[in-house]
Design an enzyme around this catalytic site. Structure first.
Site, PDB file in Angstrom:
ATOM      1  N   LYS A  35       0.952  -0.615   0.287  1.00 23.70           N
ATOM      2  CA  LYS A  35      -0.175   0.268   0.076  1.00 23.70           C
ATOM      3  C   LYS A  35       0.865   1.429   0.032  1.00 23.70           C
ATOM      4  O   LYS A  35       0.527   2.666  -0.768  1.00 23.70           O
ATOM      5  CB  LYS A  35      -0.832   0.229   1.198  1.00 23.70           C
ATOM      6  CG  LYS A  35      -1.794   1.198   1.512  1.00 23.70           C
ATOM      7  CD  LYS A  35      -3.077   1.089   2.387  1.00 23.70           C
ATOM      8  CE  LYS A  35      -3.300  -0.036   3.197  1.00 23.70           C
ATOM      9  NZ  LYS A  35      -4.297   0.057   4.176  1.00 23.70           N
ATOM     10  N   GLU A 146     -14.274  10.709  13.259  1.00 24.75           N
ATOM     11  CA  GLU A 146     -14.179  10.681  12.003  1.00 24.75           C
ATOM     12  C   GLU A 146     -15.543  11.239  10.822  1.00 24.75           C
ATOM     13  O   GLU A 146     -15.505   9.492  11.719  1.00 24.75           O
ATOM     14  CB  GLU A 146     -13.503  10.282  11.296  1.00 24.75           C
ATOM     15  CG  GLU A 146     -12.807  10.320   9.803  1.00 24.75           C
ATOM     16  CD  GLU A 146     -13.000  11.456   9.109  1.00 24.75           C
ATOM     17  OE1 GLU A 146     -11.643  12.663   9.539  1.00 24.75           O
ATOM     18  OE2 GLU A 146     -13.451  12.785   8.883  1.00 24.75           O
ATOM     19  N   LEU A 148     -16.619  10.834   7.858  1.00 22.10           N
ATOM     20  CA  LEU A 148     -17.074  10.923   6.492  1.00 22.10           C
ATOM     21  C   LEU A 148     -17.491   9.638   5.765  1.00 22.10           C
ATOM     22  O   LEU A 148     -17.210   8.726   6.219  1.00 22.10           O
ATOM     23  CB  LEU A 148     -14.947  10.526   5.740  1.00 22.10           C
ATOM     24  CG  LEU A 148     -13.880   9.756   6.192  1.00 22.10           C
ATOM     25  CD1 LEU A 148     -14.121   8.586   5.350  1.00 22.10           C
ATOM     26  CD2 LEU A 148     -12.685  10.150   6.270  1.00 22.10           C
ATOM     27  N   GLU A 150     -17.971   7.132   2.455  1.00 23.48           N
ATOM     28  CA  GLU A 150     -17.189   6.791   1.690  1.00 23.48           C
ATOM     29  C   GLU A 150     -17.613   7.424  -0.082  1.00 23.48           C
ATOM     30  O   GLU A 150     -18.782   7.604   0.444  1.00 23.48           O
ATOM     31  CB  GLU A 150     -17.275   5.556   1.388  1.00 23.48           C
ATOM     32  CG  GLU A 150     -15.990   4.363   2.252  1.00 23.48           C
ATOM     33  CD  GLU A 150     -15.919   3.339   3.016  1.00 23.48           C
ATOM     34  OE1 GLU A 150     -16.479   2.305   1.537  1.00 23.48           O
ATOM     35  OE2 GLU A 150     -15.380   2.390   3.225  1.00 23.48           O
ATOM     36  N   ALA A 254     -35.858   2.849   2.174  1.00 25.46           N
ATOM     37  CA  ALA A 254     -35.664   0.992   2.162  1.00 25.46           C
ATOM     38  C   ALA A 254     -35.119   0.262   0.776  1.00 25.46           C
ATOM     39  O   ALA A 254     -34.407   1.218   0.036  1.00 25.46           O
ATOM     40  CB  ALA A 254     -37.082   0.861   2.196  1.00 25.46           C
ATOM     41  N   GLY A 255     -34.658  -0.849   1.603  1.00 24.24           N
ATOM     42  CA  GLY A 255     -33.987  -1.996   0.520  1.00 24.24           C
ATOM     43  C   GLY A 255     -33.236  -3.143   1.251  1.00 24.24           C
ATOM     44  O   GLY A 255     -33.876  -3.449   1.892  1.00 24.24           O
ATOM     45  N   CYS A 262     -18.149   0.261   7.953  1.00 18.90           N
ATOM     46  CA  CYS A 262     -18.707   0.951   9.178  1.00 18.90           C
ATOM     47  C   CYS A 262     -20.038   0.586  10.435  1.00 18.90           C
ATOM     48  O   CYS A 262     -19.284  -0.461  11.509  1.00 18.90           O
ATOM     49  CB  CYS A 262     -18.589   2.555   8.907  1.00 18.90           C
ATOM     50  SG  CYS A 262     -16.911   3.094   8.395  1.00 18.90           S
ATOM     51  N   LYS A 265     -19.999  -2.959  11.838  1.00 22.05           N
ATOM     52  CA  LYS A 265     -19.464  -3.434  13.210  1.00 22.05           C
ATOM     53  C   LYS A 265     -19.539  -2.681  14.022  1.00 22.05           C
ATOM     54  O   LYS A 265     -19.088  -2.884  15.120  1.00 22.05           O
ATOM     55  CB  LYS A 265     -18.358  -3.427  11.610  1.00 22.05           C
ATOM     56  CG  LYS A 265     -17.187  -2.246  12.285  1.00 22.05           C
ATOM     57  CD  LYS A 265     -16.021  -2.641  12.587  1.00 22.05           C
ATOM     58  CE  LYS A 265     -15.016  -0.740  12.367  1.00 22.05           C
ATOM     59  NZ  LYS A 265     -15.158   0.301  13.069  1.00 22.05           N
ATOM     60  N   LYS A 325     -22.598   0.241  -1.505  1.00 22.76           N
ATOM     61  CA  LYS A 325     -23.015   2.007  -1.976  1.00 22.76           C
ATOM     62  C   LYS A 325     -22.393   2.226  -3.595  1.00 22.76           C
ATOM     63  O   LYS A 325     -21.169   1.292  -3.417  1.00 22.76           O
ATOM     64  CB  LYS A 325     -23.485   2.585  -0.486  1.00 22.76           C
ATOM     65  CG  LYS A 325     -21.928   3.090  -0.138  1.00 22.76           C
ATOM     66  CD  LYS A 325     -21.950   4.344   0.905  1.00 22.76           C
ATOM     67  CE  LYS A 325     -21.007   5.203   0.897  1.00 22.76           C
ATOM     68  NZ  LYS A 325     -21.173   6.506   1.650  1.00 22.76           N
TER      69      LYS A 325
HETATM   70  C1  UGA Z   1     -21.068   5.404   7.449  1.00 20.69           C
HETATM   71  C2  UGA Z   1     -21.691   7.095   8.012  1.00 20.69           C
HETATM   72  O1  UGA Z   1     -22.649   7.839   7.393  1.00 20.69           O
HETATM   73  C3  UGA Z   1     -20.036   8.433   8.350  1.00 20.69           C
HETATM   74  O2  UGA Z   1     -20.896   8.908   8.686  1.00 20.69           O
HETATM   75  C4  UGA Z   1     -19.171   8.079   8.988  1.00 20.69           C
HETATM   76  O3  UGA Z   1     -18.313   8.760   9.101  1.00 20.69           O
HETATM   77  C5  UGA Z   1     -19.133   6.273   8.480  1.00 20.69           C
HETATM   78  O4  UGA Z   1     -19.822   5.400   8.224  1.00 20.69           O
HETATM   79  C6  UGA Z   1     -17.666   5.731   9.546  1.00 20.69           C
HETATM   80  O5  UGA Z   1     -17.864   5.668  10.319  1.00 20.69           O
HETATM   81  O6  UGA Z   1     -16.609   5.578   8.636  1.00 20.69           O
HETATM   82  P1  UGA Z   1     -20.318   5.050   5.279  1.00 20.69           P
HETATM   83  O7  UGA Z   1     -19.951   3.499   5.762  1.00 20.69           O
HETATM   84  O8  UGA Z   1     -19.572   5.493   3.648  1.00 20.69           O
HETATM   85  O9  UGA Z   1     -20.883   6.267   6.103  1.00 20.69           O
HETATM   86  O10 UGA Z   1     -21.559   4.600   4.229  1.00 20.69           O
HETATM   87  P2  UGA Z   1     -23.210   5.596   4.286  1.00 20.69           P
HETATM   88  O11 UGA Z   1     -23.386   6.519   3.259  1.00 20.69           O
HETATM   89  O12 UGA Z   1     -23.803   5.843   5.485  1.00 20.69           O
HETATM   90  O13 UGA Z   1     -24.299   4.156   3.902  1.00 20.69           O
HETATM   91  C7  UGA Z   1     -24.501   2.907   4.579  1.00 20.69           C
HETATM   92  C8  UGA Z   1     -24.885   1.761   4.133  1.00 20.69           C
HETATM   93  O14 UGA Z   1     -26.203   2.268   4.876  1.00 20.69           O
HETATM   94  C9  UGA Z   1     -24.643   1.222   2.467  1.00 20.69           C
HETATM   95  O15 UGA Z   1     -24.711   0.555   2.595  1.00 20.69           O
HETATM   96  C10 UGA Z   1     -25.985   2.096   2.291  1.00 20.69           C
HETATM   97  O16 UGA Z   1     -26.679   1.238   0.892  1.00 20.69           O
HETATM   98  C11 UGA Z   1     -27.430   1.932   3.377  1.00 20.69           C
HETATM   99  N1  UGA Z   1     -27.959   2.998   3.390  1.00 20.69           N
HETATM  100  C12 UGA Z   1     -27.658   4.529   3.317  1.00 20.69           C
HETATM  101  C13 UGA Z   1     -29.341   2.643   2.606  1.00 20.69           C
HETATM  102  O17 UGA Z   1     -29.743   1.094   2.878  1.00 20.69           O
HETATM  103  N2  UGA Z   1     -30.658   3.260   2.703  1.00 20.69           N
HETATM  104  C14 UGA Z   1     -30.221   5.044   2.870  1.00 20.69           C
HETATM  105  O18 UGA Z   1     -31.314   5.568   2.876  1.00 20.69           O
HETATM  106  C15 UGA Z   1     -28.739   5.405   3.209  1.00 20.69           C
END
Ligand code: UGA
Length: 436
Positions: A35, A146, A148, A150, A254-255, A262, A265, A325
């Protein structure tokens, strides 16, 4: 400012490059030599929009470098800890091996007055324990979670919606907070909320935020389950309740549910930590949130089986998406890939396509069939599943065009991303999640 970033995974690599992009002199350190070699050449080790550009710029400017030698952290004023805290192999608690190793490895290079800023997601109580470990060096620990996402990681790092700093009581803590303000100068200059707390609050802010987001998703998925037995439409329900600003429409999609490195876990680790603290019942609902979430994957599989007349055996099924996602190549705990694997297990002939995640998916499940080109993947399918709502599949794939490629006309919309009426009008049997 001279900065070191320990751990160059998703969090650390983006953080290092983003800090260089706002003018700091940054060294990223990781034990993974492969890496480090990639990053040193200016190559992003994973798909993240905008990362490649700031890596290239940072390295060209001379302000950004990467190494596997922790000694390079010596001389930095701020040391960010961005190593992973995965779920333990046995049990649901977080594995703190890498955080402990990072702190122990860094200790010989710390000087009095240095700031160690923990960014990894940790169980509440960890910062206080780590602060004791570095106390003899005279460095100060702050906890700086943090948030953020992805796919938006660069933007979220450079321009976050809030900054949180958990500091120890006293002058050293205050000084460390002001150093952190200087680090995040562009965000601070535009009055981004900067919340100073104690360690425990800062640690909890992070897990509470992710627990809330996971709960919101599982809430709407629970409503989808009720919609399924009543003939209601969960997408309309979400639109209607989402207009209430106290509720809000975001994260009511919904889905097939949430996945990734993140949310799953973090809610498990939070529940495990609450039990250790004798407060398991306070967050026992998170077990339910997890269970609802996992049920939705099975629901998508069952919908497919039913739509194909009771069996998927030898049926050709095209799965649109593998990443957890869109805008990510991450397949960690991906609901999309899980659905594909389950269908394969039932004897279906599954073809998976994804614009970014095929290499990672193949590494995890080499026995599955992957096709890069969307239209090639669709050819001759009996059924099509939308499981990751990339634009290529959701917006840019018309039901008329899809129908020219497939043999069957079964569309399973695992993300409620398609216009049901348009798909039906084009001759498809359309099945959404929690939609009639
Ligand atoms: C998530 C949090 O949103 C961030 O704020 C956080 O910093 C991060 O985890 C972390 O702890 O590092 P992330 O894992 O990138 O971020 O993804 P999300 O955008 O939160 O989506 C998570 C999952 O939820 C995806 O599988 C997405 O498809 C799903 N999702 C999201 C749904 O099923 N429905 C929704 O309405 C939104």
């Amino acid at each position: 400012m001279r900065i070191s970033v320990i751990g160059c995974g998703y969090l650390g690599a983006v953080h290092a490059a983003a800090m260089a992009s706002i003018g700091h002199e940054v060294v990223g350190v990781d034990v993974d030599v492969k890496k480090i070699d990639m990053l040193s050449r200016g190559e992003a080790p994973f798909f993240e929009p905008g990362l490649q550009e700031i890596l290239t710029e940072g390295i060209a400017s001379g302000r950004l470098s990467f190494t596997s030698d922790l000694a390079a952290a010596s001389g930095a004023q701020v040391h960010f800890i961005g190593v992973g805290t995965p779920q333990q192999k046995e049990g649901s608690a977080a594995d703190l091996t890498y955080v402990d190793a990072a702190i122990d490895g860094l200790r010989p290079f710390l000087r009095a007055g240095d700031v160690v800023a923990g960014k990894s997601t940790v169980p509440v109580g960890t910062a206080a324990r780590l602060a004791e470990r570095i106390a003899p060096t005279g460095a100060t620990l702050v906890w700086n979670p943090e948030f953020l996402r992805e796919g938006w990681a660069v933007q979220d790092t450079v321009d976050p919606d809030r900054l949180v700093a958990g500091i120890p009581a006293g002058a050293a803590g205050e000084r460390a907070a002001s150093i952190l303000r200087a680090v995040y100068h562009p965000a601070v200059a535009k009055d981004t909320p900067f919340i100073v707390t104690d360690y425990a609050t800062a640690e909890l802010v992070k897990v509470a935020a992710n627990a809330f987001l996971a709960t919101k998703i599982s809430f709407i998925n629970a409503m989808a389950e009720i919609a399924e037995v009543t003939g209601a439409d969960v997408t309309q329900l979400a639109d209607a309740i989402g207009h209430d600003v106290r509720i809000g429409r975001r994260f009511l999609g919904a889905g097939i549910g949430f996945g990734g490195g993140c949310l799953p876990k973090d809610i498990r680790a939070f529940a495990a930590r609450a039990e250790e603290l004798g407060r398991g019942e306070s967050v026992s609902f998170l077990r339910e949130v997890d269970a609802i979430n996992l049920r939705r994957r099975e629901r998508a599989v069952q919908l497919t089986v039913d739509a194909l007349g009771g069996s998927v055996f030898t049926k050709r099924i095209t799965v649109l998406g593998a990443a957890f996602k869109p805008h990510s190549d991450d397949v960690r705990d991906s609901p999309a890939l899980d659905v594909a694997v389950r269908l394969h297990g039932l004897g279906a002939s599954v073809t998976i396509t994804d614009p970014a995640a095929i290499p990672n998916a193949r590494r995890l499940h080499p026995h599955l069939n992957y096709v890069t080109d969307r239209d090639d993947a669709l050819r001759d399918a009996d059924a099509v599943l939308l499981v990751t709502e990339w634009d290529e599949y959701r917006r840019e794939l018309s039901p008329e065009h899809a129908a020219t490629l497939t043999t069957g006309r079964v569309a399973i919309d695992g993300r409620n991303g398609w216009d049901a009426a348009a798909w039906r009008a084009a001759g498809w049997a359309y099945y959404g999640m929690g939609r009639p």
